[in-house]
Design a protein around this motif. Structure first.
Motif, mmCIF file in Angstrom:
data_model
loop_
_atom_site.group_PDB
_atom_site.id
_atom_site.type_symbol
_atom_site.label_atom_id
_atom_site.label_comp_id
_atom_site.label_asym_id
_atom_site.label_seq_id
_atom_site.Cartn_x
_atom_site.Cartn_y
_atom_site.Cartn_z
ATOM 1 N N ARG A 99 0.837 -1.207 0.000
ATOM 2 C CA ARG A 99 0.000 0.000 0.000
ATOM 3 C C ARG A 99 0.873 1.259 0.000
ATOM 4 N NH1 ARG A 99 -3.032 -3.115 3.599
ATOM 5 N NH2 ARG A 99 -2.153 -2.026 5.405
ATOM 6 N N ASN A 100 1.941 1.257 0.794
ATOM 7 C CA ASN A 100 2.856 2.407 0.840
ATOM 8 C C ASN A 100 3.515 2.647 -0.519
ATOM 9 O OD1 ASN A 100 2.375 2.837 3.571
ATOM 10 N ND2 ASN A 100 4.110 1.589 4.220
ATOM 11 N N TRP A 101 3.952 1.571 -1.159
ATOM 12 C CA TRP A 101 4.604 1.711 -2.463
ATOM 13 C C TRP A 101 3.631 2.250 -3.501
ATOM 14 C CZ3 TRP A 101 8.072 -3.226 -3.434
ATOM 15 C CH2 TRP A 101 9.116 -3.254 -2.497
ATOM 16 N N VAL A 102 2.406 1.739 -3.495
ATOM 17 C CA VAL A 102 1.407 2.210 -4.462
ATOM 18 C C VAL A 102 1.133 3.692 -4.237
ATOM 19 C CG1 VAL A 102 -1.033 2.047 -5.113
ATOM 20 C CG2 VAL A 102 0.353 -0.031 -4.933
ATOM 21 N N LYS A 103 0.984 4.082 -2.987
ATOM 22 C CA LYS A 103 0.723 5.487 -2.682
ATOM 23 C C LYS A 103 1.894 6.374 -3.104
ATOM 24 C CE LYS A 103 -0.737 8.539 1.029
ATOM 25 N NZ LYS A 103 -1.068 8.667 2.445
ATOM 26 N N ALA A 104 3.115 5.937 -2.833
ATOM 27 C CA ALA A 104 4.300 6.750 -3.122
ATOM 28 C C ALA A 104 4.698 6.743 -4.595
ATOM 29 C CB ALA A 104 5.477 6.272 -2.273
ATOM 30 N N PHE A 105 4.538 5.603 -5.288
ATOM 31 C CA PHE A 105 5.097 5.461 -6.640
ATOM 32 C C PHE A 105 4.083 5.076 -7.715
ATOM 33 C CE2 PHE A 105 8.371 4.254 -3.523
ATOM 34 C CZ PHE A 105 9.302 5.245 -3.771
ATOM 35 N N GLY A 106 2.831 4.847 -7.330
ATOM 36 C CA GLY A 106 1.834 4.370 -8.284
ATOM 37 C C GLY A 106 1.637 5.280 -9.482
ATOM 38 N N ALA A 107 1.479 6.570 -9.251
ATOM 39 C CA ALA A 107 1.266 7.506 -10.366
ATOM 40 C C ALA A 107 2.500 7.572 -11.260
ATOM 41 C CB ALA A 107 0.918 8.890 -9.822
ATOM 42 N N ALA A 108 3.677 7.582 -10.653
ATOM 43 C CA ALA A 108 4.917 7.669 -11.430
ATOM 44 C C ALA A 108 5.168 6.406 -12.245
ATOM 45 C CB ALA A 108 6.095 7.940 -10.501
ATOM 46 N N ALA A 109 4.682 5.252 -11.753
ATOM 47 C CA ALA A 109 4.893 3.979 -12.458
ATOM 48 C C ALA A 109 4.090 3.893 -13.752
ATOM 49 C CB ALA A 109 4.533 2.812 -11.542
ATOM 50 N N LYS A 110 3.135 4.787 -13.947
ATOM 51 C CA LYS A 110 2.348 4.795 -15.190
ATOM 52 C C LYS A 110 3.152 5.359 -16.353
ATOM 53 C CE LYS A 110 -1.988 5.060 -12.786
ATOM 54 N NZ LYS A 110 -3.191 5.781 -12.489
ATOM 55 N N GLY A 111 4.242 6.052 -16.049
ATOM 56 C CA GLY A 111 5.083 6.638 -17.089
ATOM 57 C C GLY A 111 6.349 5.832 -17.299
ATOM 58 N N GLU A 112 7.372 6.502 -17.746
ATOM 59 C CA GLU A 112 8.651 5.849 -18.042
ATOM 60 C C GLU A 112 9.353 5.436 -16.747
ATOM 61 O OE1 GLU A 112 12.945 7.242 -19.694
ATOM 62 O OE2 GLU A 112 11.201 7.886 -20.860
ATOM 63 N N VAL A 113 9.716 4.144 -16.675
ATOM 64 C CA VAL A 113 10.435 3.596 -15.525
ATOM 65 C C VAL A 113 11.647 2.839 -16.052
ATOM 66 C CG1 VAL A 113 10.337 2.095 -13.484
ATOM 67 C CG2 VAL A 113 8.286 3.337 -14.224
ATOM 68 N N THR A 114 12.796 3.095 -15.427
ATOM 69 C CA THR A 114 14.014 2.348 -15.753
ATOM 70 C C THR A 114 14.410 1.540 -14.534
ATOM 71 O OG1 THR A 114 14.749 4.056 -17.281
ATOM 72 C CG2 THR A 114 16.423 2.521 -16.490
ATOM 73 N N ALA A 115 14.696 0.270 -14.737
ATOM 74 C CA ALA A 115 15.152 -0.615 -13.676
ATOM 75 C C ALA A 115 16.640 -0.872 -13.894
ATOM 76 C CB ALA A 115 14.383 -1.924 -13.695
ATOM 77 N N ASP A 116 17.451 -0.499 -12.913
ATOM 78 C CA ASP A 116 18.903 -0.708 -12.966
ATOM 79 C C ASP A 116 19.228 -1.904 -12.074
ATOM 80 O OD1 ASP A 116 21.639 -0.416 -13.281
ATOM 81 O OD2 ASP A 116 21.662 1.713 -12.762
ATOM 82 N N PHE A 117 19.634 -3.003 -12.689
ATOM 83 C CA PHE A 117 19.905 -4.257 -11.981
ATOM 84 C C PHE A 117 21.379 -4.321 -11.599
ATOM 85 C CE2 PHE A 117 16.016 -5.017 -14.154
ATOM 86 C CZ PHE A 117 15.334 -5.973 -13.422
ATOM 87 N N TYR A 118 21.634 -4.581 -10.317
ATOM 88 C CA TYR A 118 22.995 -4.676 -9.791
ATOM 89 C C TYR A 118 23.326 -6.124 -9.477
ATOM 90 C CZ TYR A 118 23.164 0.369 -9.378
ATOM 91 O OH TYR A 118 23.184 1.704 -9.668
ATOM 92 N N ASP A 119 24.610 -6.423 -9.466
ATOM 93 C CA ASP A 119 25.122 -7.750 -9.104
ATOM 94 C C ASP A 119 24.635 -8.809 -10.085
ATOM 95 O OD1 ASP A 119 26.202 -6.486 -6.787
ATOM 96 O OD2 ASP A 119 24.257 -6.705 -5.811
ATOM 97 N N GLU A 120 24.986 -10.049 -9.799
ATOM 98 C CA GLU A 120 24.514 -11.131 -10.650
ATOM 99 C C GLU A 120 23.194 -11.621 -10.087
ATOM 100 O OE1 GLU A 120 24.460 -14.700 -10.040
ATOM 101 O OE2 GLU A 120 24.803 -14.361 -7.932
#
Length: 183
Positions: A99-120
């Motif tokens: 619920r916290n993540w949806v409230k904090a990032f839900g609107a922003a997740a509808k647009g451009e999102v980049t996932a930077d993967f670290y380590d193997e």
């Protein structure tokens, strides 16, 4: 003397039985195509078509990429329950964290999102999500969960922890640290 071939006509009932048997085989084959794998593929295709593509930096494993992509889609949908279903531990912290993540990032997740993967990514991977529209940055961890399926660590029931920007992450994707930036 040449052999003469004689054709016999099958009784009408035998033709109908053969046709019914062939229809049953075809129907069984079609129903086999409606398995859980087909349902998963259809759900993935629908999700993919309905959401902005995830941009990827680094070297995710198939499992870590899949679960991070689903997490971003659930954020964009505002679906905290489905996001909590991706939690590595199904304890008391997963639902409030979702619920916290949806409230904090839900609107922003509808647009451009980049996932930077670290380590193997054999069993665990740190991932930094960059939300282009809002400028928000979120660190998450993808890992193999209790049932040997990839999941997301969700242990941030405090809203300030859930929305906190990581102090160590570079300001932009592909900065220092991700494996792809070193090449």
């Amino acid at each position: 003397m040449p052999l003469k071939r004689t054709r016999f006509r099958a009784p009408a009932a035998a033709g109908a039985a053969t046709a019914l048997a062939a229809l049953a085989v075809l129907a069984g084959g079609a129903l086999t195509g409606c398995s859980a794998d087909s349902d998963d593929s259809l759900a993935y295709a629908s999700d993919y078509a309905a959401h902005e593509p995830l941009r990827v930096v680094g070297y995710p494993s198939r499992g870590s990429l899949d679960v991070v992509q689903k997490a971003v889609w659930r954020l964009a949908d505002g679906d905290a329950e489905a996001l909590a279903d991706l939690a590595a531990e199904k304890g008391d912290a997963a639902e409030p964290t979702a619920r916290n993540w949806v409230k904090a990032f839900g609107a922003a997740a509808k647009g451009e999102v980049t996932a930077d993967f670290y380590d193997e990514g054999s069993t665990r991977q740190v991932v930094v999500l960059y939300f282009a529209g809002s400028g928000q940055v979120k660190e998450i961890e993808a890992r193999v969960g209790e049932d040997d399926a990839w999941a997301v660590t969700m242990n941030e029931p405090d809203p300030s922890d859930a929305s906190a920007k990581p102090t160590w992450a570079p300001p932009k994707p592909g900065g220092t640290g991700s494996r792809s930036s070193a090449r």
